[in-house]
Design an enzyme around this catalytic site. Structure first.
Site, PDB file in Angstrom:
ATOM      1  CB  THR A   1      -0.901   0.025   1.262  1.00 13.39           C
ATOM      2  OG1 THR A   1      -1.575  -1.225   1.370  1.00 13.39           O
ATOM      3  CG2 THR A   1      -1.931   1.128   1.187  1.00 13.39           C
TER       4      THR A   1
ATOM      5  NE  ARG B   1       5.161   0.981   5.174  1.00  8.24           N
ATOM      6  CZ  ARG B   1       4.066   1.651   5.473  1.00  8.24           C
ATOM      7  NH1 ARG B   1       3.102   1.058   6.157  1.00  8.24           N
ATOM      8  NH2 ARG B   1       3.925   2.906   5.099  1.00  8.24           N
TER       9      ARG B   1
ATOM     10  CB  SER C   1       3.882   3.836   8.469  1.00  7.90           C
ATOM     11  OG  SER C   1       2.753   4.525   8.918  1.00  7.90           O
ATOM     12  CG  HIS C   2       1.169   2.001  11.363  1.00 14.01           C
ATOM     13  ND1 HIS C   2       1.313   2.280  10.029  1.00 14.01           N
ATOM     14  CD2 HIS C   2       0.574   0.804  11.433  1.00 14.01           C
ATOM     15  CE1 HIS C   2       0.809   1.288   9.318  1.00 14.01           C
ATOM     16  NE2 HIS C   2       0.355   0.369  10.145  1.00 14.01           N
TER      17      HIS C   2
ATOM     18  CE  LYS D   1       5.835   7.327   1.465  1.00 16.56           C
ATOM     19  NZ  LYS D   1       4.432   7.641   1.607  1.00 16.56           N
TER      20      LYS D   1
ATOM     21  CG  ASP E   1       2.313   7.670  11.663  1.00 13.40           C
ATOM     22  OD1 ASP E   1       2.584   8.894  11.561  1.00 13.40           O
ATOM     23  OD2 ASP E   1       2.297   6.903  10.693  1.00 13.40           O
TER      24      ASP E   1
ATOM     25  CG  ASP F   1       5.438   7.863   8.353  1.00 14.20           C
ATOM     26  OD1 ASP F   1       4.570   7.519   9.168  1.00 14.20           O
ATOM     27  OD2 ASP F   1       5.252   7.851   7.121  1.00 14.20           O
TER      28      ASP F   1
ATOM     29  CG  ASP G   1       2.010   9.219   7.245  1.00 16.73           C
ATOM     30  OD1 ASP G   1       1.944   8.631   8.341  1.00 16.73           O
ATOM     31  OD2 ASP G   1       2.250   8.637   6.166  1.00 16.73           O
ATOM     32  NE  ARG G   2      -1.037   5.038   9.553  1.00 17.54           N
ATOM     33  CZ  ARG G   2      -1.573   3.826   9.557  1.00 17.54           C
ATOM     34  NH1 ARG G   2      -2.180   3.381  10.637  1.00 17.54           N
ATOM     35  NH2 ARG G   2      -1.503   3.058   8.489  1.00 17.54           N
TER      36      ARG G   2
ATOM     37  CB  THR H   1      -6.952   1.335   1.095  1.00 18.85           C
ATOM     38  OG1 THR H   1      -8.233   1.201   1.680  1.00 18.85           O
ATOM     39  CG2 THR H   1      -5.904   1.466   2.189  1.00 18.85           C
TER      40      THR H   1
ATOM     41  CD  GLU I   1      -9.447   2.713   7.510  1.00 23.33           C
ATOM     42  OE1 GLU I   1      -9.281   2.405   8.694  1.00 23.33           O
ATOM     43  OE2 GLU I   1      -8.641   2.436   6.609  1.00 23.33           O
ATOM     44  CB  SER I   2      -5.727   3.916   7.996  1.00 21.63           C
ATOM     45  OG  SER I   2      -5.477   4.745   6.870  1.00 21.63           O
TER      46      SER I   2
ATOM     47  CE  LYS J   1      -1.448   8.025   6.499  1.00 20.73           C
ATOM     48  NZ  LYS J   1      -0.962   7.155   5.429  1.00 20.73           N
TER      49      LYS J   1
ATOM     50  NE  ARG K   1      -5.734  -2.401   7.490  1.00 17.45           N
ATOM     51  CZ  ARG K   1      -4.793  -2.503   8.435  1.00 17.45           C
ATOM     52  NH1 ARG K   1      -5.111  -2.950   9.636  1.00 17.45           N
ATOM     53  NH2 ARG K   1      -3.538  -2.185   8.182  1.00 17.45           N
TER      54      ARG K   1
HETATM   55  C1  G16 Z   1      -0.585   3.537   4.426  1.00 16.79           C
HETATM   56  C2  G16 Z   1      -1.258   4.244   3.293  1.00 16.79           C
HETATM   57  C3  G16 Z   1      -2.665   4.593   3.668  1.00 16.79           C
HETATM   58  C4  G16 Z   1      -3.420   3.356   4.101  1.00 16.79           C
HETATM   59  C5  G16 Z   1      -2.681   2.698   5.234  1.00 16.79           C
HETATM   60  C6  G16 Z   1      -3.287   1.374   5.626  1.00 16.79           C
HETATM   61  O1  G16 Z   1      -0.431   4.410   5.504  1.00 16.79           O
HETATM   62  O2  G16 Z   1      -0.572   5.422   2.934  1.00 16.79           O
HETATM   63  O3  G16 Z   1      -3.259   5.181   2.558  1.00 16.79           O
HETATM   64  O4  G16 Z   1      -4.712   3.682   4.499  1.00 16.79           O
HETATM   65  O5  G16 Z   1      -1.358   2.425   4.840  1.00 16.79           O
HETATM   66  O6  G16 Z   1      -3.153   0.494   4.565  1.00 16.79           O
HETATM   67  P1  G16 Z   1      -3.524  -1.036   4.734  1.00 16.79           P
HETATM   68  O7  G16 Z   1      -4.951  -1.063   5.155  1.00 16.79           O
HETATM   69  O8  G16 Z   1      -3.284  -1.618   3.369  1.00 16.79           O
HETATM   70  O9  G16 Z   1      -2.626  -1.604   5.802  1.00 16.79           O
HETATM   71  P2  G16 Z   1       0.914   4.473   6.335  1.00 16.79           P
HETATM   72  O10 G16 Z   1       0.639   5.490   7.399  1.00 16.79           O
HETATM   73  O11 G16 Z   1       1.125   3.073   6.849  1.00 16.79           O
HETATM   74  O12 G16 Z   1       1.958   4.881   5.343  1.00 16.79           O
END
Ligand code: G16
Length: 544
Positions: free
Chosen positions: A18, A22, A113-114, A126, A278, A280, A282-283, A345, A365-366, A377, A497
């Site tokens: 996504t 990772r 990320s998280h 990325k 989070d 990085d 962005d959340r 997503t 939603e994430s 984001k 999910r």
């Molecule tokens: C990434 C994407 C988001 C996505 C999230 C969850 O966020 O940039 O657009 O909503 O993953 O994705 P999934 O449901 O496929 O795990 P981040 O913050 O992890 O870079």
């Protein structure tokens, strides 16, 4: 300039998910693993000779080592200049800001990320394109294709660059400039929000906030903005020192992992406002005193109040949300008479809409919210947006959200995650749902009747590209929905999910707990998908 050409063989597991590639740190530490992927990125691009590349990461374990490799490879491949955040740090939205401000060719962002960090935890990489946003699918597919056929990569033989001292140094025939990681981003925030008003709020003595950076990248940004420019008392930012392993925590701003903050905001003598971001940056998660704002509601509230904020006072062009995100924002768009977009997503799907001026605000939603100010984001941006609204309206978070529900109705919403599910079992579950899909329409489950069931497919309105298999949607005649998909960001097994949503216009029922309000849909999801049987798990790992 001593450029080495190193012979290598492909790794076949370098398919970006996504949001980039990772994997566990030891995977990235295998000889040639990172180098292959970086070369695959460069081999997928054209016209970058002499151009600028931005590099930075969230400071997690292996960030510095990876940056040294990337700098030497970028120079060996012909970039003219590389801008790198001091200490190798750039939050993801700050990287997007720096790419845009400097008209860079693109950027490489290092983050998982998280996900947790540390020697045996997660790392990620990325590529972002010149608009500052994540590479679209056609680029990530090209990167994957190159990674499968790679035979060599180029790297400069040179000593490491000092990442801690600001300024420019020569590397081969190119220049590496270590930039202040915070300054450009802070300046952009000041151009969007009413800092004077927010400062008044934060220094009034009658309003208290708590910002939890979860020992991740936003620490330095939060100190500079909240405790520095905006004058909030020292101690407003907690867990603000970035650590390579995030202090052993899970840098994920939700009710489960940001428990320190949750305890403060739901405890005695709680502050008025709480927020977390989070790994990085962005959340974001937004809390009021004893009150949680779902990310879907947050997007809707920001949109409905955007005119109170200087950067958005002229109105919004449109609002975009990812498909599993609740439809609360669509109701605001309808009332504002603007377009609402539903994308798959992945923040990368918003890029074209933002570039074309079709959408101004986007959300997921994430725990992701953002706007056209960058192409990622942006966690702290969302916090500042909320503060600006609170400063103008002089009401509590809870008052603002409940009043919003009174005006628009409440979209009850919850996501149930089943983490670390055996991949084969998860695939069987999804196949089972697919097999039933065409038989569901018209079927009744208690009070609910299925209106449609499909696998979401998106045609980008700007470039016509089509993305299929983006998650199963089961829609009911009253507007409720169940969505099922497998995460594309996990690094271990599969994460299932389940997204649940119902609409409640009746104000007398708005106080209900979402799990209670969604209880029937939770049962229906299990009836259809056999979640407990297939996963072997009695309950979700995380409920948000
Ligand atoms: C990434 C994407 C988001 C996505 C999230 C969850 O966020 O940039 O657009 O909503 O993953 O994705 P999934 O449901 O496929 O795990 P981040 O913050 O992890 O870079």
């Amino acid at each position: 300039m001593n450029i080495q050409t190193i012979t290598t063989t492909p790794f076949l597991d370098q398919k970006p998910g996504t949001s980039g590639l990772r994997k566990k740190v030891p995977t990235f530490q295998q000889p040639h693993y990172l180098e292959n992927f970086v070369q695959a990125i460069f081999d997928s691009l054209e016209g970058f000779q002499g151009q600028t590349l931005v590099v930075g990461g969230d400071g997690r374990y292996y960030n510095r080592e990876a940056i040294q490799i990337i700098l030497k490879m970028a120079v060996a491949n012909g970039f003219g200049q590389v801008l790198v955040g001091q200490g190798g740090i750039l939050s993801t939205p700050a990287a997007s800001c720096v790419i845009r401000k400097n008209h860079a060719f693109g950027g490489i962002i290092l983050s998982a990320s998280h996900n947790p960090g540390g020697p045996t935890e997660d790392f990620g990489i990325k590529y972002n394109i010149g608009n500052g946003g994540p590479a679209p699918e056609k680029v990530t597919e090209a990167i994957f294709a190159h990674s499968k056929t790679i035979t060599q990569y180029k790297i400069l033989d040179a000593p490491d660059v000092d990442l801690d001292t600001l300024g420019s140094v020569s590397l081969g025939n190119s220049t590496v400039t270590v930039i202040d990681a915070v300054a450009d981003y802070a300046e952009l925030m000041e151009s969007l929000f009413d800092f004077d008003r927010i400062r008044q709020l934060l220094t009034s003595g009658s309003f208290r906030m708590c910002m939890d950076s979860l020992h991740a990248v936003t620490g330095p940004y939060a100190y500079a903005l909240f405790e520095g420019t905006l004058g909030a008392p020292v101690g407003t930012v907690q867990n603000g020192i970035p650590l390579e392993d995030f202090g052993g925590g899970h840098p994920d701003p939700n009710l489960v992992y940001a428990h320190d903050l949750v305890e403060v905001l739901f405890g005695d003598n709680a502050p008025d406002f709480g927020a977390a971001s989070d790994g990085d940056g962005d959340r974001n998660m937004i809390l009021g005193r004893h009150f949680f704002v779902t990310p879907s509601d947050s997007l809707a509230v920001l949109a409905a109040n955007a005119k109170l904020v200087p950067g958005y006072k002229d109105g919004l062009a449109g609002i975009a949300r990812s498909m599993p995100t609740s439809q609360a924002a669509d109701r605001v768009a309808k009332r504002l008479g603007i377009e609402a977009y539903e994308t798959p997503t992945g923040w990368k799907f918003f890029g074209n809409l933002l570039d074309a001026g079709k959408a101004t605000l986007c959300g997921e939603e994430s725990f992701g919210t953002g706007s056209n100010h960058v192409r990622e984001k942006d966690g702290l941006w969302a916090v500042l947006f909320w503060l600006n609204i609170l400063a103008v309206r002089q009401e509590s978070v809870e008052q603002i959200v409940t009043e919003h529900w009174q005006q628009y109705g409440r979209n009850f919403y919850s996501r149930h995650d089943y983490e670390g599910v055996d991949s084969d079992r998860a695939a069987t579950l999804m196949k089972n749902v697919h097999d039933q899909m065409h038989t569901l329409t018209g079927k009744r489950f208690g009070a609910y009747e299925v209106e449609y069931a499909d696998d979401f497919s998106y045609t980008d309105p700007i470039d016509g590209s089509v993305s299929t298999n983006q998650g199963v949607r089961i829609g009911f005649t009253d507007g409720s929905r169940i969505v099922l998909r497998l995460s594309g960001t996990g690094t271990q097994g599969a994460t299932l999910r389940i997204y649940l949503e119902s609409y409640e216009p009746n104000i007398a029922k708005h106080h209900l707990d979402p799990q209670e309000a969604l209880a029937d849909l939770i049962t229906i999801a299990d009836d259809i998908a056999g979640i407990h049987t297939h996963t072997g798990m009695a309950k979700p790992t995380v409920i948000t």
